[in-house]
Design a protein around this motif. Structure first.
Motif, PDB file in Angstrom:
ATOM      1  N   UNK A 269       0.800  -1.374   0.048  1.00 13.51           N
ATOM      2  CA  UNK A 269      -0.212   0.035  -0.098  1.00 13.51           C
ATOM      3  C   UNK A 269       0.655   1.225   0.118  1.00 13.51           C
ATOM      4  N   UNK A 270       0.315   2.281  -0.558  1.00 14.47           N
ATOM      5  CA  UNK A 270       1.013   3.422  -0.617  1.00 14.47           C
ATOM      6  C   UNK A 270       0.651   4.108   0.795  1.00 14.47           C
ATOM      7  N   UNK A 271       1.422   3.815   1.607  1.00 13.82           N
ATOM      8  CA  UNK A 271       1.061   4.534   2.953  1.00 13.82           C
ATOM      9  C   UNK A 271       2.353   4.609   3.830  1.00 13.82           C
ATOM     10  N   UNK A 272       2.340   5.233   5.094  1.00 12.43           N
ATOM     11  CA  UNK A 272       3.512   5.147   5.898  1.00 12.43           C
ATOM     12  C   UNK A 272       3.336   3.759   6.788  1.00 12.43           C
ATOM     13  N   UNK A 273       4.315   2.839   6.172  1.00  7.57           N
ATOM     14  CA  UNK A 273       4.246   1.253   6.660  1.00  7.57           C
ATOM     15  C   UNK A 273       4.691   1.309   8.214  1.00  7.57           C
ATOM     16  N   UNK A 274       3.941   0.175   8.811  1.00 11.28           N
ATOM     17  CA  UNK A 274       4.245  -0.162  10.107  1.00 11.28           C
ATOM     18  C   UNK A 274       5.651  -0.712  10.117  1.00 11.28           C
ATOM     19  N   UNK A 275       6.236  -0.742  11.261  1.00 13.08           N
ATOM     20  CA  UNK A 275       7.779  -1.382  11.455  1.00 13.08           C
ATOM     21  C   UNK A 275       7.810  -2.532  10.908  1.00 13.08           C
ATOM     22  N   UNK A 276       8.757  -2.790   9.925  1.00 11.75           N
ATOM     23  CA  UNK A 276       9.189  -3.939   9.221  1.00 11.75           C
ATOM     24  C   UNK A 276       7.861  -4.403   8.154  1.00 11.75           C
ATOM     25  N   UNK A 277       7.138  -3.438   7.754  1.00 12.20           N
ATOM     26  CA  UNK A 277       5.995  -3.899   7.062  1.00 12.20           C
ATOM     27  C   UNK A 277       4.904  -4.627   7.456  1.00 12.20           C
TER      28      UNK A 277
END
Length: 359
Positions: free
Chosen positions: A234-242
């Motif tokens: 997704x085009x968003x701010x990823x969580x840690x380690x995706x």
């Protein structure tokens, strides 16, 4: 295209849902193993491999060997409910962010993590402080001195990786290795390198350890499709380690920079410029190695440069250790550099430059 690519890999990428197979049958594949499979069929076969191992060798524990690499992550993601704990060998030479990634992932998944450490440090090995304890040189000579090249890889692997795993095995089975066994789940694949193509096995029992490679039959196309299916895009701010949603395939950010896990930086098979690349992205990881260079030089050790083949050393043709997926020989670094070119990480021009520099 390299000889390895012609022999082992299919030509071009595969569309999702299409079957894929290696271009030639691996020497140690069981009968009927070398067939075209879709990703879902490859996943089903992975479960069968583990089932087969556990039916033939009843074990007292099953452990996922997490190096912090992306292939290793698929093993853990695919078999999350089928191992008892996670093992990570902290060699003491790696990039700290990789070890922290393994810790974070184990915590996020609720797994028990056993972080293993070698008895003898890389520093002591390089400085010649580790004295042989067996054989004709017991108590007399150092097992190694200087930064390792290919000929020193076996020594480094034995002390930094193999010894902690053997010690953990003993802590579980004690002296009952004939009747009690444990399973180690690793990410070896026939399609990784020529050495892996020749030597990897789906199930390989060695003493009290049953080495299981559930992904051994997966092609590069299977790996790419699995990542595309499960990793957050997704085009968003990823969580840690995706880890953006339940069931997300994790990503070690170190692999985005240096295209390997970075869990061991002995660089016995270091490619030209690799120390500089590591230092650029992770100067805090390279700093101890640069200090060790100065110590080795001050001690009069000839092989005093990290990641460079020692003077007058011949290449070691012995297979890399079970857990060393990117350790391949110089000159040429054919396996690794060809993989980079074929996967688009470097251009054909850069591939040619690497090859010229190493030869």
């Amino acid at each position: 295209m390299s000889a390895r690519s012609k022999r082992n890999q299919p030509v071009g990428d595969m569309f999702p849902g299409m079957p894929d197979l290696l271009g030639k049958q691996p020497p140690k594949a069981v009968e009927g193993e070398h067939v075209a499979r879709t990703l879902d069929e490859a996943i089903a076969r992975s479960s069968e491999i583990l089932d087969d191992a556990l039916s033939v060798y009843p074990v007292v524990g099953t452990y996922w060997l997490s190096s912090g690499g992306n292939d290793s992550a698929i093993v853990g993601h695919l078999l999350r409910d089928r191992y008892d704990a996670v093992l990570h060998v902290n060699t003491g030479t790696g990039i700290p962010e990789t070890t922290q990634y393994v810790r974070d992932l184990a915590a996020a998944w609720g797994d028990t993590l056993h972080e293993l450490h070698p008895k003898n440090s890389y520093r002591d090995l390089v400085l010649g402080k580790v004295i042989a304890s067996t054989g004709p040189n017991a108590g007399k000579r150092a097992v190694w001195k200087g930064f390792p090249g290919p000929a020193g890889h076996k020594v480094m692997y034995r002390h930094l990786k193999d010894e902690p795993l053997m010690r953990f095995r003993k802590s579980v089975v004690g002296d009952q290795g004939r009747t009690r066994k444990i399973a180690y789940l690793g990410g070896m694949r026939w399609g990784e390198t020529e050495r892996r193509f020749r030597n990897a096995e789906a199930i390989d029992q060695d003493g009290a350890i049953v080495w299981v490679s559930p992904l051994v039959h997966w092609t590069d196309a299977h790996m790419r499709e699995y990542r595309a299916r499960h990793r957050c895009q997704q085009d968003h701010e990823h969580a840690q380690h995706r880890l953006c949603f339940d069931g997300a395939l994790p990503l070690n950010e170190v692999t985005e920079h240096i295209h390997m896990s970075g869990e061991c930086l002995c660089l016995a098979y270091g490619k030209p410029g690799e120390p500089d690349e590591i230092e650029f992205f992770y100067p805090h990881a390279a700093a101890p190695m640069r200090e060790l260079e100065r110590e080795a030089e001050a001690a009069g050790i000839k092989a005093c440069r990290w990641g460079q083949k020692p003077p007058s050393e011949d290449n070691d043709a012995a297979p890399a250790g079970r857990l060393c997926s990117s350790c391949v020989a110089i000159p040429g670094q054919d396996d690794l550099i060809d993989q980079w070119r074929n996967s688009g990480l470097i251009t054909p021009e850069q591939h040619a430059a690497f090859t010229r520099e190493a030869s």
